[in-house]
Scaffold this motif. Sequence first.
Motif, mmCIF file in Angstrom:
data_model
loop_
_atom_site.group_PDB
_atom_site.id
_atom_site.type_symbol
_atom_site.label_atom_id
_atom_site.label_comp_id
_atom_site.label_asym_id
_atom_site.label_seq_id
_atom_site.Cartn_x
_atom_site.Cartn_y
_atom_site.Cartn_z
ATOM 1 N N VAL A 37 11.112 -8.744 6.798
ATOM 2 C CA VAL A 37 11.076 -10.760 6.529
ATOM 3 C C VAL A 37 10.928 -10.875 5.399
ATOM 4 O O VAL A 37 10.356 -10.035 4.399
ATOM 5 C CB VAL A 37 9.174 -10.210 6.033
ATOM 6 C CG1 VAL A 37 8.328 -10.960 6.186
ATOM 7 C CG2 VAL A 37 8.518 -9.454 7.680
ATOM 8 N N ILE B 112 9.201 -15.598 9.328
ATOM 9 C CA ILE B 112 8.256 -13.829 9.321
ATOM 10 C C ILE B 112 8.622 -13.191 10.903
ATOM 11 O O ILE B 112 8.602 -11.812 10.941
ATOM 12 C CB ILE B 112 6.229 -14.573 9.478
ATOM 13 C CG1 ILE B 112 6.814 -15.154 7.998
ATOM 14 C CG2 ILE B 112 5.876 -13.193 9.675
ATOM 15 C CD1 ILE B 112 4.640 -16.041 8.311
ATOM 16 N N GLY C 219 11.943 -12.177 11.351
ATOM 17 C CA GLY C 219 11.778 -10.897 9.555
ATOM 18 C C GLY C 219 10.957 -9.679 10.324
ATOM 19 O O GLY C 219 11.600 -8.462 9.976
ATOM 20 N N ARG C 220 10.218 -9.427 11.194
ATOM 21 C CA ARG C 220 9.077 -8.361 11.781
ATOM 22 C C ARG C 220 10.538 -7.922 12.531
ATOM 23 O O ARG C 220 10.457 -6.430 12.761
ATOM 24 C CB ARG C 220 8.004 -9.180 12.760
ATOM 25 C CG ARG C 220 7.397 -9.247 11.500
ATOM 26 C CD ARG C 220 5.684 -9.868 11.642
ATOM 27 N NE ARG C 220 5.099 -10.454 11.027
ATOM 28 C CZ ARG C 220 3.648 -10.978 11.684
ATOM 29 N NH1 ARG C 220 3.472 -11.142 12.753
ATOM 30 N NH2 ARG C 220 2.766 -11.017 10.547
ATOM 31 N N TYR D 50 5.826 -3.093 12.606
ATOM 32 C CA TYR D 50 5.779 -4.229 11.103
ATOM 33 C C TYR D 50 4.518 -4.329 10.551
ATOM 34 O O TYR D 50 3.455 -4.175 11.297
ATOM 35 C CB TYR D 50 6.353 -5.559 11.545
ATOM 36 C CG TYR D 50 4.800 -6.513 13.084
ATOM 37 C CD1 TYR D 50 4.395 -6.859 12.757
ATOM 38 C CD2 TYR D 50 4.930 -5.914 14.540
ATOM 39 C CE1 TYR D 50 3.060 -7.721 13.490
ATOM 40 C CE2 TYR D 50 4.280 -6.185 15.402
ATOM 41 C CZ TYR D 50 3.126 -7.047 14.639
ATOM 42 O OH TYR D 50 1.996 -7.873 15.859
#
Length: 171
Positions: free
Chosen positions: A68, A59, A62-63, A115
């Motif tokens: 994400v 996570i 991905g941010r 994000y």
Amino acid sequence: MTDLALDHVRRMARYNRWANNRLYDACAMLSPEDYFAPRPSFFGSIHATLNHILVGDSIWLGRFTGSVPAHLTRLDMILHEDLATLRAAREAKDAEIIAFTDGLDSAALSGSFTYRNMRGDEFTDPLFPPLTHFFNHQTHHRGQVHGLLSHAGVEPPELDLIYFLRESGQS
């Protein structure tokens, strides 16, 4: 951001890989019954805690990168049902983390990113503090697994950063 900060996040990415390898080696010494056994911990077992670390890393990375994975909807997800496939995914994620930190420059590390959290709230933060949180989160949960290993009868490995620095010759 200084070269010291860049060196720090790159060192932490390599420390993360080193610590994960040592921790997974220790977990591999457990019987499947001990590895999957319910234990008094936040995620309930060694396996579930290791999965959580991978979920959290996926996570946050991905941010940082703006991608994400959509299938990550809960922090307690079991992404992989056995230690071997979880370890392979862990090793791949550690390689991604190293590639990400190696690709940073001072401007990126000094910059901000936007994000959404898991509730959908949007945030814009400077990169460096959340990146520091990212590494701290890994260490926190590895420490939980470390404690669970000792209760499972396996000698937990040394995971302190200083051991990595001495072993790797980094300072």
